[in-house]
Write a protein that holds these residues in place. Structure first.
Motif, PDB file in Angstrom:
ATOM      1  N   ALA A  87      19.262  -1.627  13.530  1.00  0.00           N
ATOM      2  CA  ALA A  87      18.716  -2.472  12.457  1.00  0.00           C
ATOM      3  C   ALA A  87      17.482  -3.173  12.989  1.00  0.00           C
ATOM      4  O   ALA A  87      17.337  -3.384  14.202  1.00  0.00           O
ATOM      5  N   LEU A  88      16.581  -3.547  12.084  1.00  0.00           N
ATOM      6  CA  LEU A  88      15.393  -4.307  12.461  1.00  0.00           C
ATOM      7  C   LEU A  88      15.699  -5.801  12.342  1.00  0.00           C
ATOM      8  O   LEU A  88      16.381  -6.224  11.404  1.00  0.00           O
ATOM      9  N   PRO A  89      15.211  -6.611  13.279  1.00  0.00           N
ATOM     10  CA  PRO A  89      15.434  -8.058  13.176  1.00  0.00           C
ATOM     11  C   PRO A  89      14.630  -8.642  12.018  1.00  0.00           C
ATOM     12  O   PRO A  89      13.435  -8.369  11.876  1.00  0.00           O
ATOM     13  N   ARG A  90      15.281  -9.426  11.174  1.00  0.00           N
ATOM     14  CA  ARG A  90      14.615 -10.016  10.013  1.00  0.00           C
ATOM     15  C   ARG A  90      14.958 -11.498   9.921  1.00  0.00           C
ATOM     16  O   ARG A  90      16.023 -11.936  10.360  1.00  0.00           O
ATOM     17  N   ASN A  91      14.043 -12.269   9.274  1.00  0.00           N
ATOM     18  CA  ASN A  91      14.324 -13.680   9.033  1.00  0.00           C
ATOM     19  C   ASN A  91      14.987 -13.852   7.671  1.00  0.00           C
ATOM     20  O   ASN A  91      15.330 -12.866   7.003  1.00  0.00           O
ATOM     21  N   ASP A  92      15.176 -15.104   7.246  1.00  0.00           N
ATOM     22  CA  ASP A  92      15.900 -15.376   5.998  1.00  0.00           C
ATOM     23  C   ASP A  92      15.185 -14.842   4.761  1.00  0.00           C
ATOM     24  O   ASP A  92      15.808 -14.641   3.720  1.00  0.00           O
TER      25      ASP A  92
END
Length: 484
Positions: free
Chosen positions: A466-471
């Motif tokens: 998965a790719l790191p994502r913010n809110d």
């Protein structure tokens, strides 16, 4: 918002799940709150997706008090920084909300969404005397280059942005907006809550985004949907097996995506299933909204439209010279000016000064090209998405779009890393559609070279779960680079 006219008082202004407030009830609750907080310096708002958050911010606006929305998912270190920096007099919360210990020393005021104001009941508008230059909100940036900075947004910026969007989107009191965005950010709060209220329309907040809620509300009379690319990606994935969702989107007047670029692949999947195209707009915390595809314009995938009324926009080279032509190829940094801009970073005169050019343009840090008809196409962030490879300036965004068109790719991000020969080499971070059988690196490189150009092909491919994502669903590329 003062006392609403009689013909508006009974209209539903806000609905969160099963709870709702008419304009009359909202005026009463916000007016009662405004009377209690008038004279405060700043107030923090525990920005949960509930009616009370909308009442709190509306009450603060009526009182002429700047509100500081707090993300309930923030860690204690970040909350301590924001509260220490903004120094609010108190925090507004929904009754029963549990606050982290770092906020224990703040005076707490529970917001009563059912309260009635005596001033409202007698017809006297409770609004304070304010200037359009007075601060309305202090919204903290994501802090990708250090601790979050508080962008002070004047009342003028909120009003001009919302009125410019009303012009671009033909937004009226007849519109009913659906969204499930968080309320600590300008997209969900300013556009998604204050926008409908300024028009005299309605907003239905989903509390938590899901495609079933979108289908239910759009099929139940809502006309507009606001979302971020992650939400529209989930919609695109669900559409083939959900005829009710397809019907709902097909019947919507306007589908709007923002906060990050919506991949062209998802644009096309949604259009193919519904006959409707998502339009994109471009803004940021410091500027609110700068551009948008217009409701009466061409919904061209991969672009964010044209500058909104009142917004000046230019592209500049690295040496500061303006990109003169609209050729769809020359990359420059977006700089903007207009009444939609913030006034300062709170307590950071150095950062404020550095953010503006000598002639008053705000440096966005976003890189773009302009098409011959003036449409803006963003290619990425200057710090993380502009890759200088083999003498070329390459935007990561167009490579990401090309990769997402490969059937073996579920998610993609592109960064650059140092290369002795090229200066920087292009790195693709791939979440494969089938983790057991990911597409080969050479296959992906050839795919990009064929779709775009040989010099834009990735030289390195790294596979992730998965790719790191913010809110807000934005990919956190600095985390990718740090983990490389």
């Amino acid at each position: 918002m003062g006392v609403p006219p009689d013909e508006v008082r009974g209209r539903v202004a806000l609905r969160f799940g099963e709870r709702s407030l008419t304009y009359g009830a909202l005026a009463g609750a916000a007016g009662a709150l405004a009377a209690r907080i008038r004279g405060a310096g700043r107030v923090a708002v525990w920005a949960t997706p509930e009616l009370e958050t909308a009442v709190a911010v509306t009450g603060a606006l009526l009182a002429g008090v700047a509100a500081v929305p707090l993300n309930p998912k923030s860690g204690e270190k970040e909350l301590a920084h924001i509260v220490g920096d903004s120094a609010p007099d108190l925090i507004l919360v929904a009754p029963g909300a549990e606050l982290p210990s770092v906020l224990a020393d703040l005076a707490r005021l529970d917001v009563d969404a059912s309260a009635a104001s005596a001033a409202s009941a007698t017809g006297a508008a409770p609004a304070a005397e304010v200037s359009d230059a007075d601060p309305a909100l202090v919204v903290y940036t994501s802090g990708t280059t250090g601790p979050p900075k508080g962008a002070v947004l004047p009342r003028r910026a909120l009003a001009t942005t919302l009125d410019a969007l009303a012009d671009a989107w033909q937004w009226t009191a007849d519109d009913v907006l659906v969204h499930g965005l968080p309320l600590f950010h300008v997209h969900g709060l300013v556009l998604g809550i204050l926008g409908p209220l300024r028009r005299g329309g309605s907003v239905r907040h989903l509390g938590r985004f899901d495609t079933e809620g979108v289908a239910r509300e759009l099929n139940g009379g809502a006309t507009m949907l606001f979302g971020v690319p992650t939400m529209y990606h989930r919609i695109a994935e669900a559409l083939p097996g959900d005829p009710e969702l397809a019907k709902a989107l097909a019947g919507a007047r306007l589908l709007v995506s923002g906060s990050a670029a919506l991949p062209v692949h998802d644009h096309e999947r949604i259009a193919a299933s519904t006959g409707r195209r998502v339009i994109e707009r471009y803004g940021m915390t410091e500027t609110l909204m700068n551009t948008s595809v217009r409701a009466d314009g061409e919904a061209r995938a991969g672009t964010v439209g044209v500058p909104l009324p009142g917004v000046g926009l230019r592209l500049v080279e690295e040496d500061g010279t303006e990109v003169a032509g609209y050729d769809g190829e020359t990359v420059g940094e977006i700089q903007v000016r207009g009444p939609n801009l913030f006034t300062e970073y709170l307590n950071r005169p150095d950062a404020t000064a550095a953010a503006f050019t000598a002639d008053g343009w705000f440096r966005t840090g976003d890189m773009a090209v302009r098409e011959p008809d003036g449409y803006v196409r963003i290619v990425g962030r200057k710090a993380t998405d502009l890759i200088k490879s083999g003498g070329y300036k390459i935007g990561a965004g167009e490579i990401e779009n090309a990769l997402l068109e490969h059937p073996g790719v579920r998610e993609a991000a592109v960064t650059g890393e140092p290369d002795a020969d090229l200066g920087e080499r292009i790195v693709a971070w791939i979440v494969p559609a089938d983790p057991q059988c990911p597409p080969a690196a050479a296959e992906l490189a050839d795919h990009v070279a064929w779709r775009l150009a040989p010099h834009k092909r990735p030289r390195v491919v790294r596979y992730l779960d998965a790719l790191p994502r913010n809110d807000m669903g934005k990919i956190m590329k600095r985390a990718l680079v740090a983990d490389a």
